[in-house]
Write an enzyme that holds these catalytic residues in place. Structure first.
Site, PDB file in Angstrom:
ATOM      1  N   GLY A 162      25.653  32.752  47.068  1.00 56.12           N
ATOM      2  CA  GLY A 162      26.923  32.327  47.647  1.00 56.12           C
ATOM      3  C   GLY A 162      28.058  32.318  46.651  1.00 56.12           C
ATOM      4  O   GLY A 162      28.327  33.326  46.003  1.00 56.12           O
ATOM      5  N   CYS A 180      31.075  38.254  35.213  1.00 54.26           N
ATOM      6  CA  CYS A 180      31.105  39.236  36.298  1.00 54.26           C
ATOM      7  C   CYS A 180      31.379  40.648  35.779  1.00 54.26           C
ATOM      8  O   CYS A 180      31.777  41.530  36.536  1.00 54.26           O
ATOM      9  CB  CYS A 180      32.146  38.853  37.355  1.00 54.26           C
ATOM     10  SG  CYS A 180      31.936  37.169  37.955  1.00 54.26           S
TER      11      CYS A 180
END
Length: 227
Positions: A162, A180
């Site tokens: 999530g 990321c």
């Protein structure tokens, strides 16, 4: 969608947890997802919690984005089945794990990612902060700093993993990775804009905005199947 089903909102069980080790939460998500693959009629779930410091890598994540030797490190590192690159979780970061049956919403993963971003953009709006999307990236930015990361895994249209919203974490843990996999866009936390902010209060708004965006009825619950 028929008129009558609009009146009966899907229920979404809200499990508000405190600090939970990453692997324990991961195992719990997998069991909730497995139950729903087996019985798609079970209620959807939203878990909100915080993790002790931990690094996780998505399925195809490049370990070059770790700035330490994965075999000789003192940090907790786990490779998991979500999409996305390396990320960092720690106390002060609010993590949300929706276990949703997308057949009730839209069988479209891009749609789902945009909805998760929308939830967090609305949470920021509560604080008069203008959250933004950057095309080609997933997540939410605030004045050029990434404040929320999103990575999902979907099996038979049931979601797991999530979002992670940096509310008031110790940001030094992010210095040991390329978050990321994006080296030129800094991470940020809401505490930089609102010094007194806490995960406790933000949880309430996350649940509220989640209910609005997905059109569900949030039912605060105590998990019985796991603990």
């Amino acid at each position: 969608m028929s008129h009558s089903s609009k009146l009966h909102k899907n229920r979404c069980l809200l499990y508000n947890q405190g600090l939970m080790p990453y692997l324990e939460a991961h195992e719990w998500q997998r069991s909730l997802q497995g139950d729903r693959i087996h019985d798609p009629n079970l209620d959807d779930v939203l878990i909100l919690l915080e993790h002790p410091p931990v690094y996780t890598l998505g399925q195809g994540a490049n370990s070059d984005f770790l700035k330490f030797d994965i075999d000789k490190n003192v940090y907790d590192v786990h490779r998991v089945e979500r999409g996305g690159e390396v990320t960092y979780h720690c106390p002060g970061q609010l993590v949300g794990y929706p276990i949703l049956n997308l057949q009730r919403y839209s069988k479209d993963l891009h749609w789902y990612l945009r909805q998760l971003e929308e939830v967090l953009i609305r949470v920021l709006a509560v604080y008069k902060l203008q959250g933004e999307r950057i095309p080609a990236f997933t997540g939410v930015w605030l004045q050029g700093r990434k404040v929320a990361a999103i990575g999902i895994k979907v099996s038979r249209w049931i979601t797991m993993h999530g979002f992670a919203l940096n509310v008031c974490p110790d940001m030094t843990g992010f210095e040991r990775i390329v978050p990321c996999g994006i080296s030129d866009k800094p991470v940020g936390s809401l505490a930089e804009w609102i010094p007194s902010i806490t995960c406790e209060e933000v949880r309430f708004y996350v649940a509220q905005c989640f209910a609005e965006v997905f059109g569900v009825e949030i039912v605060e619950s105590q998990p019985k199947e796991f603990f």
